[in-house]
Scaffold this motif. Structure first.
Motif, PDB file in Angstrom:
ATOM      1  N   UNK A  71      27.524  30.184  28.295  1.00  0.00           N
ATOM      2  CA  UNK A  71      28.389  31.321  27.702  1.00  0.00           C
ATOM      3  C   UNK A  71      28.813  32.209  28.988  1.00  0.00           C
ATOM      4  N   UNK A  72      29.982  32.789  28.897  1.00  0.00           N
ATOM      5  CA  UNK A  72      30.408  33.738  29.887  1.00  0.00           C
ATOM      6  C   UNK A  72      31.423  34.699  29.109  1.00  0.00           C
ATOM      7  N   UNK A  73      31.445  35.801  29.820  1.00  0.00           N
ATOM      8  CA  UNK A  73      32.606  36.934  29.441  1.00  0.00           C
ATOM      9  C   UNK A  73      33.336  37.422  30.622  1.00  0.00           C
ATOM     10  N   UNK A  74      34.670  36.901  30.703  1.00  0.00           N
ATOM     11  CA  UNK A  74      35.272  37.184  31.918  1.00  0.00           C
ATOM     12  C   UNK A  74      36.279  38.250  31.913  1.00  0.00           C
ATOM     13  N   UNK A  75      36.441  39.012  32.707  1.00  0.00           N
ATOM     14  CA  UNK A  75      37.402  40.006  32.773  1.00  0.00           C
ATOM     15  C   UNK A  75      38.971  39.571  32.581  1.00  0.00           C
ATOM     16  N   UNK A  76      39.914  40.669  32.186  1.00  0.00           N
ATOM     17  CA  UNK A  76      41.198  39.931  32.210  1.00  0.00           C
ATOM     18  C   UNK A  76      41.817  40.664  33.314  1.00  0.00           C
ATOM     19  N   UNK A  77      43.303  40.134  33.686  1.00  0.00           N
ATOM     20  CA  UNK A  77      44.164  40.835  34.882  1.00  0.00           C
ATOM     21  C   UNK A  77      45.337  41.306  34.131  1.00  0.00           C
ATOM     22  N   UNK A  78      45.972  42.364  34.907  1.00  0.00           N
ATOM     23  CA  UNK A  78      47.151  43.152  34.337  1.00  0.00           C
ATOM     24  C   UNK A  78      48.229  41.804  34.479  1.00  0.00           C
ATOM     25  N   UNK A  79      49.191  41.563  33.568  1.00  0.00           N
ATOM     26  CA  UNK A  79      50.269  40.721  33.454  1.00  0.00           C
ATOM     27  C   UNK A  79      51.289  41.043  34.852  1.00  0.00           C
ATOM     28  N   UNK A  80      51.119  41.955  35.423  1.00  0.00           N
ATOM     29  CA  UNK A  80      52.147  42.360  36.565  1.00  0.00           C
ATOM     30  C   UNK A  80      51.786  41.249  37.634  1.00  0.00           C
ATOM     31  N   UNK A  81      50.499  40.906  37.699  1.00  0.00           N
ATOM     32  CA  UNK A  81      49.882  39.993  38.669  1.00  0.00           C
ATOM     33  C   UNK A  81      50.952  38.562  38.685  1.00  0.00           C
ATOM     34  N   UNK A  82      51.505  38.177  37.261  1.00  0.00           N
ATOM     35  CA  UNK A  82      52.245  36.888  37.318  1.00  0.00           C
ATOM     36  C   UNK A  82      53.490  37.198  38.241  1.00  0.00           C
ATOM     37  N   UNK A  83      54.285  38.373  38.372  1.00  0.00           N
ATOM     38  CA  UNK A  83      55.280  38.492  38.939  1.00  0.00           C
ATOM     39  C   UNK A  83      54.790  38.571  40.520  1.00  0.00           C
ATOM     40  N   UNK A  84      53.770  39.131  40.614  1.00  0.00           N
ATOM     41  CA  UNK A  84      53.424  39.170  42.260  1.00  0.00           C
ATOM     42  C   UNK A  84      52.940  37.693  42.702  1.00  0.00           C
ATOM     43  N   UNK A  85      52.328  36.886  41.708  1.00  0.00           N
ATOM     44  CA  UNK A  85      52.081  35.422  42.360  1.00  0.00           C
ATOM     45  C   UNK A  85      53.496  34.624  42.601  1.00  0.00           C
ATOM     46  N   UNK A  86      54.490  34.929  41.620  1.00  0.00           N
ATOM     47  CA  UNK A  86      55.727  34.179  41.430  1.00  0.00           C
ATOM     48  C   UNK A  86      56.430  34.488  42.875  1.00  0.00           C
ATOM     49  N   UNK A  87      56.193  35.703  43.524  1.00  0.00           N
ATOM     50  CA  UNK A  87      57.119  35.903  44.678  1.00  0.00           C
ATOM     51  C   UNK A  87      56.340  35.691  45.989  1.00  0.00           C
ATOM     52  N   UNK A  88      55.182  34.960  45.875  1.00  0.00           N
ATOM     53  CA  UNK A  88      54.570  34.651  47.206  1.00  0.00           C
ATOM     54  C   UNK A  88      55.009  33.017  47.454  1.00  0.00           C
ATOM     55  N   UNK A  89      55.364  33.086  48.831  1.00  0.00           N
ATOM     56  CA  UNK A  89      56.034  31.718  49.448  1.00  0.00           C
ATOM     57  C   UNK A  89      55.059  30.659  49.082  1.00  0.00           C
ATOM     58  N   UNK A  90      55.752  29.388  48.462  1.00  0.00           N
ATOM     59  CA  UNK A  90      55.276  28.322  48.351  1.00  0.00           C
ATOM     60  C   UNK A  90      54.982  28.250  46.577  1.00  0.00           C
ATOM     61  N   UNK A  91      55.028  29.219  46.152  1.00  0.00           N
ATOM     62  CA  UNK A  91      55.028  29.087  44.465  1.00  0.00           C
ATOM     63  C   UNK A  91      56.362  28.933  44.010  1.00  0.00           C
ATOM     64  N   UNK A  92      56.427  27.836  43.085  1.00  0.00           N
ATOM     65  CA  UNK A  92      57.689  27.590  42.431  1.00  0.00           C
ATOM     66  C   UNK A  92      57.769  28.242  41.043  1.00  0.00           C
ATOM     67  N   UNK A  93      56.609  28.302  40.486  1.00  0.00           N
ATOM     68  CA  UNK A  93      56.556  28.666  39.016  1.00  0.00           C
ATOM     69  C   UNK A  93      55.134  29.503  38.925  1.00  0.00           C
ATOM     70  N   UNK A  94      54.988  30.473  38.071  1.00  0.00           N
ATOM     71  CA  UNK A  94      53.745  31.109  37.655  1.00  0.00           C
ATOM     72  C   UNK A  94      54.006  31.640  36.349  1.00  0.00           C
TER      73      UNK A  94
END
Length: 847
Positions: A71-94
């Motif tokens: 069993x585990x309980x994991x924290x969540x991330x702000x959805x703004x991180x999706x845009x940040x990941x998308x902008x990283x070189x080498x990423x085609x889709x996030x």
């Protein structure tokens, strides 16, 4: 001697096959377990490999609370991180993803999905990285549309345009089905149900946290490797408390989680396979003992012409190895067929992956084959040694004389085992539970050793009523059983152990149900209970349901309780602990928790209740301080507001208010309701249903109905155990058939002579059946005594786990005992017919 052994074995093909059957049955169970778990494991491995085939990186929060059993309980991330990941070189889709509890129901209130598999809500992304692909319709778009998995569509008879009600932590909302999807080529993921929305709707309705996601699924543009992409993402997101996995790592993590769950299941089933082999070992030992006794003339002749003791002993070992090899080989084949049948049943009932190809690994065959040979050889050791001790001029007879009923050595050894059993049980119940294993093993050993000493007296005791009922045939049956006490005891012992396990489980189940009734009846003082239709512990009822019930004028108190995880700092280290979440304001009016100190009044968002056992272990008292860490790594110091003496509510109880401001998902798994004085049961239930009717996954029960159903939940597990132990009973009954056939062969001259002096075939058949009856009654007596002892020991050992009442189900015991006796008599039908055909002239000629 090797050729002699093989010719001797093959010359008795009937005995070879009969002996091998006991090995085949146990090995079939064992190989079935191996093949089935390998098949399910392989299916899930392929499922997750396909699901993440186009996932190159997986981003999630690094803040996690890990509890027991995965069993585990994991924290969540702000959805703004999706845009940040998308902008990283080498990423085609996030793409962002969320996942939490969501339960589907048709608009007429029919809940979709079986109890057991989880019920999920998530996001449907028209992305190459997503494991979901539409089989019909289009993606959901907007706050009123949903995509469902194909299996749920089939189960609910749903098509595009139909409406469904979805229950999440936020409540219940109606959606229109606009798409039907498959997960990695399967109708769903492992039997789960899925309600898939667009990201905004999922954030708002599924997790109730707009602007948050559980993870980000990333695809590479192909310019760098997955490992390089992982490193680049970690560097770019440094300081944001994230964990980045490659596609291979997230695949393996899911596969390992399935393997961990299956490993427990495999061990659990293997234990029952071992029980079947243990029961079968009685039959194998008995057959080889009878065979060795019947071949005394043959062995003596071998010694007379120069064979050594070792050579005669090796002959029986070679026969045992042949039987074991045949049993292992055929048992493995039978296990493959058994596993294939179970897989077909699971597919038909909607459990497990859709793509379930039977997986047969060589290691499964090797294990089964080796076990078959080893078990058979171990059972043949004593008979083989006795065969080698036959002197050339001794025991030149066709039948064996059994003196085991007069053995003082056996009596002494048996009582030594009983003493060890008593001491082990006492030590296990008063100090370390590990001693219980020794005590129970010694108890079984005592029954086996002492069995022949009691077989003859019991058989003689039964002879008197049998003589009165069946005349001479009854007397012959009783005397035959008494004259071969060792054979009777071993055959009865196999049946007795099978019955003992059934009766022990029955006593445990009855005790659990009585303890549940006693605990709930004592500690739940309300009038109604509301539970979720799915009791698998994942998700539940929205917490606002209890608030709505408390607003009714007919209701005095309504308290919901759920489960969650927190980290409790122990010796400077945070450790994941399961806690019961509750509303203390209304709890005190409905739950009569036995407090040693403190009480409900002191429980709030800054305090905690602790079970007495844990408080004693950790040195906690009223007013002690504990540091807790939440999934976002924030901390709080809580005060022990009470210590309670009960094992029915876990070790820790907290107020819901403890999680205020946290992103933790809160559900109620149960709501207890107390009505106001003067309100009739009918009026109260009608008022309650005005609220619960809006929640299709809720189930309203009266106090008595709730107690009855809760105690009956044990029945499903008991029936599963009974089914597994059924193989042991089958092998034991098979042992009676084999033993009676060998007894008929041994007494063929005797049977011919009694036919010559006027005994009819019907009387011969009757004597054999009644002998089987005597053997089965002795086995039933052994089984009842041993089963009740075993049940009592287990219940006493589990007192600290809340099983405070020892109870037995007399009807179950009677049914099991009678069933064993009836099956034994039916098994004797064929040997009885064979005995009735004994050749009269052959008996006269050789006398």
């Amino acid at each position: 001697m090797f050729k002699i052994a093989l010719k001797s074995t093959l010359a008795r093909k009937g005995r070879l096959l009969l002996t091998a059957v006991a090995v085949i049955a146990g090995c079939a169970f064992l190989s079935g377990v191996f093949v089935f778990t390998d098949t399910i494991s392989g299916s899930f491995d392929r499922l997750f490999a396909n699901a993440y085939a186009k996932t190159d990186a997986f981003v999630r929060s690094s803040n996690v609370i890990e509890g027991d059993f995965g069993a585990e309980s994991r924290d969540r991330l702000p959805d703004s991180i999706v845009t940040q990941v998308q902008a990283i070189p080498g990423v085609s889709e996030a793409v962002g993803d969320v996942q939490s509890f969501a339960r589907l129901a048709t608009i007429d209130g029919t809940v979709i999905g079986q109890d057991g598999p989880p019920k999920y809500g998530g996001v449907f992304q028209a992305s190459g990285a997503s494991p979901w692909k539409l089989s019909d319709g289009r993606p959901a778009n907007g706050p009123t549309e949903v995509v469902i998995d194909r299996r749920s569509a089939k189960a609910g008879g749903l098509t595009l345009g139909d409406q469904v009600d979805v229950t999440t932590k936020q409540g219940v909302q109606r959606f229109t089905v606009v798409g039907i999807a498959k997960f990695a080529g399967s109708d769903t993921s492992g039997g789960a149900t899925w309600a898939l929305f667009d990201l905004d709707t999922a954030e708002r309705f599924v997790i109730g946290q707009p602007g948050k996601v559980d993870s980000v699924i990333v695809r590479s543009d192909g310019s760098i490797s997955d490992t390089e992409l992982q490193t680049r993402l970690q560097q770019s997101l440094a300081g944001k408390e994230v964990q980045v996995l490659t596609g291979a790592e997230i695949t393996k993590e899911n596969q390992d989680a399935i393997q961990q769950g299956l490993s427990f299941f495999t061990v659990f089933l293997t234990i029952f396979a071992a029980i079947s082999l243990f029961v079968g070992s009685f039959i194998i030992f008995n057959v080889f003992s009878i065979s060795a006794a019947q071949r005394q003339r043959e062995n003596a002749l071998l010694r007379a012409i120069g064979a050594s003791r070792a050579q005669v002993t090796r002959v029986l070992f070679i026969e045992a190895a042949t039987v074991g090899a045949l049993g292992g080989l055929l048992g493995f084949a039978g296990g493959v067929g058994l596993a294939a049948l179970i897989v077909k049943v699971l597919q038909a009932t909607g459990f497990g992956p859709s793509d379930t190809a039977l997986t047969v690994n060589m290691m499964a065959f090797v294990k089964t084959f080796v076990v078959g040979i080893v078990v058979t050889i171990l059972c043949a050791i004593a008979p083989a040694i006795r065969s080698g001790r036959v002197p050339p001029l001794a025991a030149l007879r066709d039948v064996a004389v059994d003196h085991s009923a007069l053995s003082r050595k056996r009596l002494v050894i048996g009582f030594v085992f009983l003493a060890v059993a008593g001491l082990g049980t006492l030590m296990g119940l008063t100090s370390s539970a590990g001693w219980l294993g020794l005590g129970i093993a010694a108890l079984f050993a005592a029954i086996v050793v002492l069995g022949p000493l009691f077989a003859a007296p019991v058989a003689r005791l039964l002879t008197t009523p049998l003589r009165a009922i069946r005349g001479v045939t009854g007397e012959i049956a009783g005397r035959n059983a008494a004259n071969s006490p060792k054979r009777t005891a071993l055959t009865a012992g196999a049946l007795g152990i099978g019955l003992a396990l059934l009766i022990g489980v029955s006593a445990l189940g009855s005790s659990v149900k009585s303890s549940i009734r006693d605990a709930i009846g004592t500690q739940f003082t309300g009038d109604f209970a509301i539970s979720t239709e799915d009791g698998n512990g994942f998700g539940g009822l929205p917490v606002k349901l209890s608030d709505e019930l408390n607003a009714l004028p007919q209701i005095d108190d309504a308290v919901g309780f759920g489960q969650n995880l927190i980290n409790v700092v122990e010796n400077g280290t945070p450790k994941g602990k399961a806690v019961l979440t509750i509303d203390p304001v209304h709890a005190k009016g409905l739950i009569a928790l036995p407090f040693v100190s403190g009480g409900w009044e002191g429980l709030d968002g800054n305090s905690i209740l602790v079970a007495k056992d844990k408080a004693d272990r950790d040195g906690l008292t009223l007013g002690s301080k504990l540091d807790v860490v939440f999934q976002d790594k924030s901390t709080r110091t809580v005060t022990v507001a009470g210590v309670f003496d009960s094992n029915n509510f876990g070790n820790l109880i907290v107020s819901r208010a403890l999680f205020d401001g946290q992103q933790t998902d809160l559900f109620d798994i149960q709501i207890l309701v107390g009505t106001k004085d003067g309100v009739s049961e009918a009026d109260a239930e009608a008022a309650i249903r005005t609220v619960t009717d809006a929640y299709p996954t809720s189930k309203v029960q009266t106090r008595e109905g709730f107690i009855d159903e809760t105690s009956k939940r044990v029945d499903g597990f008991l029936n599963f155990i009974y089914a597994l132990l059924g193989m042991s009973i089958f092998i034991a009954v098979l042992g009676i058939l084999i033993t009676m056939l060998l007894a008929v062969y041994e007494r063929r001259r005797e049977l011919g002579l009694v036919r010559a002096i006027g005994m009819t075939r019907a009387q011969v058949r009757s004597s054999i059946r009644w002998e089987a009856f005597v053997t089965a009654v002795f086995g039933a007596i052994m089984g009842v005594m041993l089963g009740l002892s075993l049940g009592w020991i287990v219940v006493q050992a589990l007192k600290d786990q809340g099983i405070a009442v020892f109870s037995i189900s007399v009807p179950s015991i009677v049914i099991f005992a009678l069933l064993g006796i009836v099956l034994a008599v039916l098994a004797a039908a064929y040997p009885a017919r064979k005995a009735a055909k004994a050749d009269i002239l052959d008996a006269i000629a050789t006398t």
